[in-house]
Design an enzyme around this catalytic site. Structure first.
Site, mmCIF file in Angstrom:
data_model
loop_
_atom_site.group_PDB
_atom_site.id
_atom_site.type_symbol
_atom_site.label_atom_id
_atom_site.label_comp_id
_atom_site.label_asym_id
_atom_site.label_seq_id
_atom_site.Cartn_x
_atom_site.Cartn_y
_atom_site.Cartn_z
ATOM 1 C CD GLU A 102 -13.020 86.492 28.528
ATOM 2 O OE1 GLU A 102 -12.764 85.761 29.507
ATOM 3 O OE2 GLU A 102 -12.303 86.500 27.514
ATOM 4 C CG HIS A 153 -11.564 81.610 32.242
ATOM 5 N ND1 HIS A 153 -12.707 82.344 32.473
ATOM 6 C CD2 HIS A 153 -10.917 82.260 31.240
ATOM 7 C CE1 HIS A 153 -12.742 83.373 31.656
ATOM 8 N NE2 HIS A 153 -11.666 83.354 30.883
ATOM 9 C CD GLU A 154 -7.235 82.522 30.508
ATOM 10 O OE1 GLU A 154 -7.277 82.512 29.271
ATOM 11 O OE2 GLU A 154 -7.511 83.532 31.179
ATOM 12 C CG HIS A 158 -10.878 81.490 26.493
ATOM 13 N ND1 HIS A 158 -11.935 82.241 26.033
ATOM 14 C CD2 HIS A 158 -10.423 82.135 27.602
ATOM 15 C CE1 HIS A 158 -12.107 83.285 26.824
ATOM 16 N NE2 HIS A 158 -11.210 83.245 27.791
HETATM 17 ZN ZN ZN Z 1 -11.103 84.582 29.323
#
Ligand code: ZN
Length: 396
Positions: free
Chosen positions: A348, A289-290, A294
């Site tokens: 997100e 995710h990070e 992103h």
């Molecule tokens: Zn995030």
């Protein structure tokens, strides 16, 4: 009792002593402050009995010598003609004074120049109520790469303000988890192999993957209304785009949950397997995710008038419609300015979808030490899973 606009029947502490303040008033004054260049994160808003407006700014002093704006009060126009908006310093006065003086103490123990400057800006920010100083503190924070003890403090996230612009106070201190950070570093190094697996053409990716700094931390203390499992700050868009940001995974947050807490959507017979696998699975999820979530993707953009960061004569194909893309970001636009309040949610979702889609990839699971997809036996019970996990590198 929901957090929300007071005139919708909800509650909020961002608008104290102002039971009759309307959403329109909040919006109008917020727009004006934006035009005037005042950042709203460290503010609250009050409507006085005379119908004027006060922007309460968190600071240790009521009369700071430096201000973020030239003017300190404004005559309002339009439907609010005759009313004034003025800045009032000293909100949370006592707390801000204590925080500023403790951070001045912390500065004496800085390990490098960036940390020292960061602490100085924090002190200036909380003493004088300056968001510009806070922004500068974050510029030094991102340059302090991979410290053994990590911390951050301020009015950061705006989730709890119904208008989505005023920040909630938070602060944390955490220590690096070297073992896990190794796996995350490997994941970043492998990014050029991973991003082509995502369901869009390479035209939607940066020419060179810009790996965000990412460390896995163990939280010592986190003050705030909720503890996130990973954070990606600062939120200041221009700093993020031009200078960078830091990612941290807060490794021990998940295991801080009460043990044996019933999970309603897991069958009883699956509970043990779930308990045994959830932490390692979540670690993979947060990393993806990070870092790749992103970190990946490119804003197709006219970077300056007439200049494009993609082939304008032959624009990339939109994988959803199967046609060439017809829209792109204009000069100076970011996803924040285009999608507004919906922007962070959208971002997100994007990061989470990337994580969901790459989670079952064996090449990635291998990086985290979870085998290569070859079955070595049935997962029969939690003991079995645990035995297997304990044999893997990085998971003593
Ligand atoms: Zn995030």
């Amino acid at each position: 009792m929901h957090l929300g606009y007071p005139d919708k029947g909800h509650v909020s502490t961002y608008y104290p002593d102002s039971p009759d303040i309307t959403t329109e008033e909040i919006e109008h004054t917020a727009d004006l402050l934006k035009e005037e260049g005042l950042m709203p994160e460290n503010t609250r808003m009050r409507k006085t009995s005379s119908g004027d407006y006060e922007v309460l700014i968190a600071s240790a002093v009521t009369d700071p010598t430096v201000h973020d704006t030239k003017k300190q009060s404004w005559e309002l126009g339009g439907p609010y003609k005759g009313k004034t908006l003025r800045l009032v310093y000293g909100d949370h006065e006592k707390e801000m004074a204590k925080i500023a003086s403790n951070l001045a103490e912390a500065k004496k123990h800085a390990l490098n120049d960036e940390e020292s400057k960061m602490q100085a800006e924090y002190v200036a920010s909380f003493h004088d109520g300056s968001m510009f100083a806070h922004k500068d503190s974050q510029r030094h924070w991102i340059k302090d790469k991979g410290p053994m003890v990590e911390c951050n403090i301020g009015f950061i996230e705006t989730y709890r303000d119904p208008h989505g612009i005023r920040g909630e106070w938070e602060g944390f201190a955490a220590m690096i988890n070297k073992e896990r950070t190794k796996a995350f570093t490997k994941l970043v190094e492998s990014a050029p192999e991973q991003t082509p697996k995502l369901p869009w053409p390479k035209d939607f990716e940066k020419d060179r993957f810009l790996a965000p700094d990412f460390t896995s931390l163990e939280v010592l203390t986190f003050a705030g209304s909720g503890i996130p499992a990973g954070i990606n700050i600062p939120n200041y868009d221009d700093v993020r785009q031009n200078e960078g940001f830091k990612n941290v995974s807060l490794g021990n947050v998940l295991s801080a949950a009460a043990p044996k807490e019933a999970v309603p959507f897991i069958r009883d017979e699956d509970q043990d397997v779930f308990d045994a696998c959830k932490d390692p699975a979540f670690e993979v999820q947060v990393g993806l995710h990070e870092l790749l979530g992103h970190g990946c993707g490119k804003l197709l953009q006219e970077t300056e008038p007439g200049k494009y960061n993609f082939d304008i004569k032959n624009p990339p194909m939109n994988p959803v419609t199967g046609e060439k893309v017809k829209t792109w970001y204009k000069p100076g636009e970011t996803w924040g300015s285009v999608f507004g309040g919906m922007g962070p949610t959208y971002e997100e979702c994007r990061a989470e979808s990337v994580a969901m889609s790459l989670c079952p990839d064996y090449k990635i699971l291998q990086i985290f030490g979870f085998g290569d997809g070859e079955e070595v036996g049935l997962i029969c019970d939690s003991q079995c899973v645990r035995r297997r996990l304990t044999r893997l590198p990085g998971h003593q």
